[in-house]
Design an enzyme around this catalytic site. Structure first.
Site, mmCIF file in Angstrom:
data_model
loop_
_atom_site.group_PDB
_atom_site.id
_atom_site.type_symbol
_atom_site.label_atom_id
_atom_site.label_comp_id
_atom_site.label_asym_id
_atom_site.label_seq_id
_atom_site.Cartn_x
_atom_site.Cartn_y
_atom_site.Cartn_z
ATOM 1 C CG LEU A 12 4.442 45.382 -38.647
ATOM 2 C CD1 LEU A 12 4.464 43.899 -38.297
ATOM 3 C CD2 LEU A 12 3.093 45.742 -39.264
ATOM 4 C CG ASP A 13 1.919 51.061 -34.875
ATOM 5 O OD1 ASP A 13 2.693 51.746 -35.570
ATOM 6 O OD2 ASP A 13 0.677 51.182 -34.903
ATOM 7 C CB ILE A 14 5.972 49.284 -29.988
ATOM 8 C CG1 ILE A 14 6.787 48.481 -28.989
ATOM 9 C CG2 ILE A 14 4.841 50.049 -29.313
ATOM 10 C CD1 ILE A 14 7.652 49.322 -28.064
ATOM 11 C CE LYS B 295 -2.183 50.282 -33.323
ATOM 12 N NZ LYS B 295 -0.849 50.473 -32.749
#
Ligand code: URA
Length: 234
Positions: free
Chosen positions: A101-103, A186
């Site tokens: 998962l992205d930051i 995104k």
């Protein structure tokens, strides 16, 4: 397997400590005091240390509500990593995050030391859908549902049909994707002219993020539960 391996797989004791415990007569196998660390035993044998049962556990499965500000890795020079949030009692399992998962993304992250599970979840061939809640800068539109369902072509992959549901507030959506490519959600919204301003993974297959789990918290889960939830998803 050897007795000392059985104990080191299942407890935080080091090999040296295990040797000492055995020498002290603290370890018993099927109620008989063990004399040496290299005796052969099997997973079903009853092993105790000072009378306390040791359950054989080679693999561990944790589910975390990943908070923002952490990267999905086991070490990094610049950023905090999700494994920093794993309690000390699991340290000897050397767990790693399954997928990324992205930051700035929150939500469901599985941590395990079982490489086979990692493959089962992350391989697009396995078709395990991941569900996300997203907040957008602009309202989602009905035509976006079709664009997501049609699959989108990117430089390195073409997405399988993705499911998009628009909430009562059209800035909020749920999206389900079969892959887990870099910034995939995104990028898919960018394609339809919207920016994701908040993203949270709420489920992997039928494994849902428990509602009571706050960001940064985690719980241990039984392997059978994970496997069943992943298998029945399509
Ligand atoms: N898609 C993204 O864009 N980011 C994530 O963290 C997960 C899926």
């Amino acid at each position: 397997m050897r007795l000392d391996k059985y104990i080191s797989d299942s407890t935080p004791y080091s090999r040296k400590e295990i040797k000492k415990l055995i020498k002290e007569g603290a370890v018993a196998v099927n109620d008989i005091t063990a004399a040496k660390p290299d005796i052969q035993i099997c997973e079903n044998d009853d092993v105790t240390i000072n009378g306390e049962a040791v359950n054989y556990t080679k693999y561990v499965y944790l589910i975390m509500n990943k908070p923002q500000g952490y990267i999905s890795a086991t070490e990094d020079r610049h950023y905090k990593v999700v494994t920093e949030l794993v309690p000390e009692k699991y340290a000897h399992y050397n767990v790693f995050p399954v997928g990324r998962l992205d930051i700035d993304t929150e939500g469901l992250l599985i941590l395990t030391n079982d490489g086979a599970l990692d493959h089962a979840v992350t391989s697009p061939k396995k078709n395990v859908y991941k569900r996300y809640f997203a907040r957008l800068d602009r309202s989602a539109e009905k035509k976006d549902i079709e664009s997501f369902a049609a699959g989108m072509k990117f430089k390195e992959f073409t997405s399988k049909p993705a499911r998009l549901e628009i909430c009562d507030d059209p800035h909020e959506v749920y999206v389900e994707i079969a892959e887990g490519k870099y910034h995939q959600v995104k990028r898919m919204f960018e394609r339809v002219g919207k920016t994701v301003v908040y993203l949270k993974r709420t489920a992997i297959g039928r494994l849902a993020l428990p509602e009571e789990l706050k960001p940064g918290e985690l719980v241990e889960i039984d392997k059978n539960e994970i496997v069943m939830l992943l298998e029945t998803n399509k």
